[in-house]
Design a protein around this motif. Sequence first.
Motif, PDB file in Angstrom:
ATOM      1  N   ALA A  35       0.848  -1.200   0.000  1.00  0.00           N
ATOM      2  CA  ALA A  35       0.000   0.000   0.000  1.00  0.00           C
ATOM      3  C   ALA A  35       0.877   1.241   0.000  1.00  0.00           C
ATOM      4  N   VAL A  36       0.506   2.261  -0.787  1.00  0.00           N
ATOM      5  CA  VAL A  36       1.238   3.533  -0.746  1.00  0.00           C
ATOM      6  C   VAL A  36       0.284   4.625  -0.263  1.00  0.00           C
ATOM      7  N   GLY A  37       0.837   5.802   0.050  1.00  0.00           N
ATOM      8  CA  GLY A  37       0.040   6.907   0.605  1.00  0.00           C
ATOM      9  C   GLY A  37      -0.970   7.451  -0.391  1.00  0.00           C
ATOM     10  N   ASP A  38      -1.912   8.227   0.166  1.00  0.00           N
ATOM     11  CA  ASP A  38      -3.027   8.794  -0.598  1.00  0.00           C
ATOM     12  C   ASP A  38      -2.627   9.533  -1.869  1.00  0.00           C
ATOM     13  N   LYS A  39      -1.511  10.243  -1.761  1.00  0.00           N
ATOM     14  CA  LYS A  39      -1.135  11.108  -2.886  1.00  0.00           C
ATOM     15  C   LYS A  39      -0.062  10.456  -3.758  1.00  0.00           C
ATOM     16  N   ASP A  40       0.438   9.311  -3.310  1.00  0.00           N
ATOM     17  CA  ASP A  40       1.551   8.698  -4.035  1.00  0.00           C
ATOM     18  C   ASP A  40       1.084   7.994  -5.305  1.00  0.00           C
ATOM     19  N   ASP A  41       2.043   7.886  -6.222  1.00  0.00           N
ATOM     20  CA  ASP A  41       1.762   7.134  -7.434  1.00  0.00           C
ATOM     21  C   ASP A  41       1.690   5.644  -7.078  1.00  0.00           C
ATOM     22  N   ALA A  42       0.747   4.952  -7.671  1.00  0.00           N
ATOM     23  CA  ALA A  42       0.626   3.516  -7.409  1.00  0.00           C
ATOM     24  C   ALA A  42       0.422   2.800  -8.731  1.00  0.00           C
ATOM     25  N   ASP A  43       0.805   1.523  -8.768  1.00  0.00           N
ATOM     26  CA  ASP A  43       0.589   0.729  -9.981  1.00  0.00           C
ATOM     27  C   ASP A  43      -0.898   0.408 -10.169  1.00  0.00           C
ATOM     28  N   LEU A  44      -1.602   0.332  -9.044  1.00  0.00           N
ATOM     29  CA  LEU A  44      -3.035   0.005  -9.083  1.00  0.00           C
ATOM     30  C   LEU A  44      -3.791   0.992  -8.196  1.00  0.00           C
ATOM     31  N   VAL A  45      -4.860   1.572  -8.728  1.00  0.00           N
ATOM     32  CA  VAL A  45      -5.711   2.446  -7.911  1.00  0.00           C
ATOM     33  C   VAL A  45      -7.123   1.867  -7.901  1.00  0.00           C
ATOM     34  N   VAL A  46      -7.666   1.706  -6.674  1.00  0.00           N
ATOM     35  CA  VAL A  46      -9.043   1.244  -6.529  1.00  0.00           C
ATOM     36  C   VAL A  46      -9.880   2.422  -6.043  1.00  0.00           C
ATOM     37  N   LEU A  47     -10.901   2.798  -6.812  1.00  0.00           N
ATOM     38  CA  LEU A  47     -11.831   3.836  -6.354  1.00  0.00           C
ATOM     39  C   LEU A  47     -13.076   3.124  -5.844  1.00  0.00           C
ATOM     40  N   ASN A  48     -13.266   3.200  -4.531  1.00  0.00           N
ATOM     41  CA  ASN A  48     -14.370   2.499  -3.875  1.00  0.00           C
ATOM     42  C   ASN A  48     -15.509   3.498  -3.694  1.00  0.00           C
ATOM     43  N   THR A  49     -16.447   3.482  -4.626  1.00  0.00           N
ATOM     44  CA  THR A  49     -17.381   4.596  -4.806  1.00  0.00           C
ATOM     45  C   THR A  49     -18.693   4.455  -4.038  1.00  0.00           C
ATOM     46  N   CYS A  50     -19.398   5.584  -3.943  1.00  0.00           N
ATOM     47  CA  CYS A  50     -20.700   5.658  -3.281  1.00  0.00           C
ATOM     48  C   CYS A  50     -21.726   6.186  -4.275  1.00  0.00           C
ATOM     49  N   HIS A  51     -22.945   5.678  -4.204  1.00  0.00           N
ATOM     50  CA  HIS A  51     -23.958   6.003  -5.208  1.00  0.00           C
ATOM     51  C   HIS A  51     -25.164   6.693  -4.594  1.00  0.00           C
ATOM     52  N   ILE A  52     -25.082   7.049  -3.320  1.00  0.00           N
ATOM     53  CA  ILE A  52     -26.301   7.402  -2.581  1.00  0.00           C
ATOM     54  C   ILE A  52     -26.941   8.693  -3.070  1.00  0.00           C
ATOM     55  N   ARG A  53     -26.104   9.682  -3.440  1.00  0.00           N
ATOM     56  CA  ARG A  53     -26.704  10.944  -3.873  1.00  0.00           C
ATOM     57  C   ARG A  53     -26.244  11.351  -5.266  1.00  0.00           C
ATOM     58  N   GLU A  54     -26.907  12.396  -5.770  1.00  0.00           N
ATOM     59  CA  GLU A  54     -26.711  12.844  -7.157  1.00  0.00           C
ATOM     60  C   GLU A  54     -25.260  13.142  -7.483  1.00  0.00           C
ATOM     61  N   LYS A  55     -24.938  13.098  -8.727  1.00  0.00           N
ATOM     62  CA  LYS A  55     -23.615  13.401  -9.247  1.00  0.00           C
ATOM     63  C   LYS A  55     -22.567  12.375  -8.825  1.00  0.00           C
ATOM     64  N   ALA A  56     -23.000  11.327  -8.122  1.00  0.00           N
ATOM     65  CA  ALA A  56     -22.043  10.304  -7.677  1.00  0.00           C
ATOM     66  C   ALA A  56     -21.347   9.686  -8.890  1.00  0.00           C
TER      67      ALA A  56
END
Length: 438
Positions: A35-56
């Motif tokens: 695992a690397v830090g929030d702002k660091d470059d990574a080989d793999l990025v997972v965006l774990n998204t939320c759908h509850i409200r508009e524009k999600a």
Amino acid sequence: MTSPQTFRIKSFGCQMNVYDGERMAELLAAQGMRAVGDKDDADLVVLNTCHIREKAVEKAYSDVGRLRRDDGSKPLVALAGCVAQAEGEEARSRSKMIDMVVGPQAYHRLPQMIRQAAAGRPAVDTDMPAISKFDALPRRRRTGVSAFLSVQEGCDKFCTYCVVPYTRGAEISRPARDILAEAQQLVEGGAREITLLGQNVNGWTDASFGGLATLIRSLARIDGVERIRYTTSHPINMDEDLITAHAEVEELMPYLHLPVQSGSDAILKSMNRHHTVESYLRTIERVRAVRPDIAISGDFIVGFPGETDADFEATLQIVDHVRYASAFSFKYSPRPGTPAATMENQIPAPVMDERLQRLQARIAEHSSAFNCATVGKTIRILIDRVGRKSGQMIGKSPWLQSVVVETDAPIGSLLDVAITGSGPNSLFGDLLVRAEAA
Ligand code: 5AD
Ligand code: SF4
């Protein structure tokens, strides 16, 4: 693309997503990835998204777009969570940046999907398999002092505004045996507080074991479990056994998140909430009868289709009646595919804005009164982070307030403090005695 060595997971939305993000991280770490830090470059990025409200959805795609590196290259990208579930194959046609689409019930399959995507073949998995993903995940290791534990997922209630029954599927409870084993692992990994999670957590059940109250009693018997919380509850699942547990189980914290959404029976009916204002208030009364100090928190939606001024006034009334210690409030957001999205009498944005402001001001008054009432009391806090100023630590009160205290006690300590003041976001306390070393 070669197989990824490093990864970064970004979770949006509810606590269940935070939990899923942690489990995905453990799964990837078990594959030898780092695992690397929030702002660091990574080989793999997972965006774990939320759908509850508009524009999600738009937000998810624009977040994906921003992952392109300055030199034009890109990491492997996995779209996860509820937007992934809702979009499925569609995600790949909307953005070629996305290599994997993985729904909340399928993320145990990430390792195979990553191998496939790294070999240049995109992978989409939004199945809701009968075999629990939990069985396929590695055991819990190091955790924070306060840990989440998902015990129930999905929702069968079908409130007319909500996407959850579609994105998270039907209500499913994990077996008690698995939950107790995971709790044991969490304690061994450093947790002292466990928050049980579920979209309808108080609907949790294991036919051969019992309901949530029984589970809470069993958890309380595990050595090292000092504090237990649960969220989110539905008013219709608040049974007598659970209410009694609030009186009897010392480890169960005096805090109840019980969303009401509206103070108008007409709106509650149109929302398909299965409860009335009266039945909700009766539940609150029963809980307060056994645990008078309990902090009640809630969720509200303003501007649901057809909400009149009188309906909204009724919402302000219920806020005054319950005197919420805290509450979340949202403007109604039409979600495609839900019944409310096509109801008549959608409320204009300026009306919603004005109602939301008035509601939030009212909630803030009660919240501040609740916090001020703690001043002068001696309470026990669980230190969970370092304060902003040196020498300061921050802990949680039983009622989930943040308390700032000057101490050198480490994270994980339980301390008795005298509350001396109350600010907008936290309380201030003076250390009395060290209740117990960490
Ligand atoms: N619009 C606004 N708020 C919503 N919520 C759920 N769906 C919607 C929607 N379509 C709110 C409810 C719920 C919380 C998690 O999000 O208040 O309790
Ligand atoms: Fe959505 Fe209602 Fe289910 Fe909560 S109870 S997840 S608001 S449908």
